[in-house]
Design a protein around this motif. Structure first.
Motif, PDB file in Angstrom:
ATOM      1  N   CYS A  26       0.957  -1.101  -0.028  1.00  0.00           N
ATOM      2  CA  CYS A  26       0.273   0.043  -0.090  1.00  0.00           C
ATOM      3  C   CYS A  26       0.958   1.372  -0.111  1.00  0.00           C
ATOM      4  CB  CYS A  26      -0.682   0.011   1.223  1.00  0.00           C
ATOM      5  SG  CYS A  26      -1.735   1.371   1.543  1.00  0.00           S
ATOM      6  N   LEU A  27       1.761   1.339   0.797  1.00  0.00           N
ATOM      7  CA  LEU A  27       2.720   2.376   1.147  1.00  0.00           C
ATOM      8  C   LEU A  27       3.676   2.468  -0.206  1.00  0.00           C
ATOM      9  CD1 LEU A  27       3.977   2.305   4.669  1.00  0.00           C
ATOM     10  CD2 LEU A  27       2.277   3.575   3.631  1.00  0.00           C
ATOM     11  N   VAL A  30       1.357   4.386  -2.678  1.00  0.00           N
ATOM     12  CA  VAL A  30       1.256   5.648  -2.413  1.00  0.00           C
ATOM     13  C   VAL A  30       2.399   6.588  -2.826  1.00  0.00           C
ATOM     14  CG1 VAL A  30       0.827   7.737  -0.459  1.00  0.00           C
ATOM     15  CG2 VAL A  30      -0.467   5.477  -0.618  1.00  0.00           C
ATOM     16  N   SER A 125      -6.359  -0.080  -1.572  1.00  0.00           N
ATOM     17  CA  SER A 125      -5.972   0.564  -0.232  1.00  0.00           C
ATOM     18  C   SER A 125      -4.931   1.933  -0.345  1.00  0.00           C
ATOM     19  CB  SER A 125      -5.474  -0.213   0.747  1.00  0.00           C
ATOM     20  OG  SER A 125      -4.008  -0.757   0.334  1.00  0.00           O
ATOM     21  N   GLY A 126      -4.018   1.590  -1.449  1.00  0.00           N
ATOM     22  CA  GLY A 126      -3.067   2.539  -1.769  1.00  0.00           C
ATOM     23  C   GLY A 126      -3.747   3.918  -2.364  1.00  0.00           C
ATOM     24  N   TRP A 128      -6.716   4.612  -1.737  1.00  0.00           N
ATOM     25  CA  TRP A 128      -7.378   5.250  -0.626  1.00  0.00           C
ATOM     26  C   TRP A 128      -6.699   6.121   0.353  1.00  0.00           C
ATOM     27  CZ3 TRP A 128      -6.362   4.472   4.661  1.00  0.00           C
ATOM     28  CH2 TRP A 128      -7.292   5.118   5.628  1.00  0.00           C
ATOM     29  N   LEU A 129      -5.414   5.738   0.735  1.00  0.00           N
ATOM     30  CA  LEU A 129      -4.536   6.431   1.379  1.00  0.00           C
ATOM     31  C   LEU A 129      -4.201   7.945   0.390  1.00  0.00           C
ATOM     32  CD1 LEU A 129      -3.149   7.055   3.931  1.00  0.00           C
ATOM     33  CD2 LEU A 129      -1.129   5.380   3.233  1.00  0.00           C
ATOM     34  N   THR A 130      -3.750   7.627  -0.751  1.00  0.00           N
ATOM     35  CA  THR A 130      -3.126   8.828  -1.618  1.00  0.00           C
ATOM     36  C   THR A 130      -4.388   9.866  -1.607  1.00  0.00           C
ATOM     37  OG1 THR A 130      -1.648   7.257  -2.785  1.00  0.00           O
ATOM     38  CG2 THR A 130      -2.193   9.451  -3.748  1.00  0.00           C
ATOM     39  N   LEU A 132      -6.841  10.504   0.323  1.00  0.00           N
ATOM     40  CA  LEU A 132      -7.177  11.075   1.785  1.00  0.00           C
ATOM     41  C   LEU A 132      -6.009  12.132   1.970  1.00  0.00           C
ATOM     42  CD1 LEU A 132      -9.319  10.363   3.645  1.00  0.00           C
ATOM     43  CD2 LEU A 132      -7.564   9.001   5.011  1.00  0.00           C
ATOM     44  N   LEU A 133      -4.619  11.963   1.372  1.00  0.00           N
ATOM     45  CA  LEU A 133      -3.728  12.936   1.701  1.00  0.00           C
ATOM     46  C   LEU A 133      -3.978  13.922   0.834  1.00  0.00           C
ATOM     47  CD1 LEU A 133      -0.414  10.553   1.641  1.00  0.00           C
ATOM     48  CD2 LEU A 133      -1.395  11.734   3.541  1.00  0.00           C
ATOM     49  N   SER A 172     -13.236   9.736   2.819  1.00  0.00           N
ATOM     50  CA  SER A 172     -12.733   8.167   3.052  1.00  0.00           C
ATOM     51  C   SER A 172     -13.751   7.319   2.377  1.00  0.00           C
ATOM     52  CB  SER A 172     -12.311   8.083   4.437  1.00  0.00           C
ATOM     53  OG  SER A 172     -12.021   6.734   4.669  1.00  0.00           O
TER      54      SER A 172
END
Length: 281
Positions: A26-27, A30, A125-126, A128-130, A132-133, A172
């Motif tokens: 995931c990271l 991102v 999920s990647g 999602w996090l991107t 959200l940032l 989100s």
């Protein structure tokens, strides 16, 4: 000394399990997307600039002709409008998610990910996090623009923080909606057609006006719109005019601003992951 790491079954080389690699993958995704933004800043300038244009347009061009709940002038309407604009920006963000997902799929990037020994959930999920940032950056820019226009949150530091948390919670859950739709539509051009869905959903809400100003049947639809719950909740937390008509859903807006996103996530997160797993190789 080099070590070959092979992820198979529930065990991974080096004693690391599935959960570790799901987070690591995931990271990495991102970082990939943020690197693209850094190398091609024009890709994100529009995404960050559109909220500013929207706030200025609705706040100054249309604001003079609008009346806030309870009366007042243009400055009072801007206090009512700004939380709604924050909500609209978070809601419209699902189209950016869908476009990014379908673009990767149409270019074969998603197929490449599927051929690699990576966690199936990492692609969504990647994203999602991107997103959200990026949404956090959008909110920061919007807040600064609104403050420059004279908007002031009177709910205190705790209320302001809670309001922005609810906005990110809405964004989100809609990321999962966008990821699922992006895996459904065939082309980036088709993803652009999602505006036809996003526009009425955001308009039939309390973003711009109180539902009590609408016909009774439409007011009920607007009041139960998840976007309206977040708009009413953030107005309450920011200390801005709420415009409640006394209905249960509006009187419990903060509760519903949490319940709606959790329910949407519970539906669309599994759908997005399942759709990714079912893509043809």
């Amino acid at each position: 000394m080099s070590q070959t790491i092979t992820k198979t079954g529930s065990e991974v080389g080096g004693g690391r399990g599935r959960a570790y690699w799901a987070v690591a993958d995931c990271l990495n995704l991102v970082r990939r997307t943020l690197t693209h933004y850094r190398r091609k800043p024009v890709n994100i300038l529009w995404q960050l600039g559109f909220p500013i244009v929207s706030v200025l347009l609705y706040g100054y061009v249309f604001g003079g002709a609008m009346k806030p709940p309870g009366g007042g002038g243009a400055s009072d309407y801007r206090d009512f409008l700004m939380p709604g604009m924050f909500v609209m920006t978070m809601a419209f963000g699902f189209m950016n998610t869908a476009l990014a997902v379908v673009t990767d799929a149409s270019k074969g990037v998603t197929d490449r990910f599927r051929s690699m020994p990576m966690a199936p959930s990492a692609v969504v999920s990647g994203r999602w996090l991107t997103d959200l940032l990026v949404a956090s950056a959008e909110l920061a820019i919007l807040a600064l623009t609104a403050l420059a226009m004279g908007w002031r949150p009177d709910g205190g530091l705790a209320g302001g923080a809670a309001g922005f948390a609810l906005l990110l919670l809405l964004r989100s859950c809609l990321i999962w909606v966008g990821a699922w739709l992006g895996l459904l539509v065939p082309t980036p051009e088709a993803a652009g057609g999602l505006y036809v869905v996003a526009f009425p959903v955001t308009m039939v809400s309390s973003v711009f006006v109180a539902p009590s100003t609408m016909p009774d049947w439409l007011a009920a639809v607007a009041a139960w719109n998840p976007i309206s719950s977040t708009a009413a909740a953030t107005r309450e937390l920011f200390g801005n005019p709420v415009g409640s008509d006394g209905s249960w859903v509006q009187e419990n807006a903060i509760l519903m601003a949490v319940v709606w996103p959790l329910a949407i996530t519970a539906v669309f997160l599994p759908l997005a992951v399942r759709r990714f797993r079912r893509l043809s190789r």
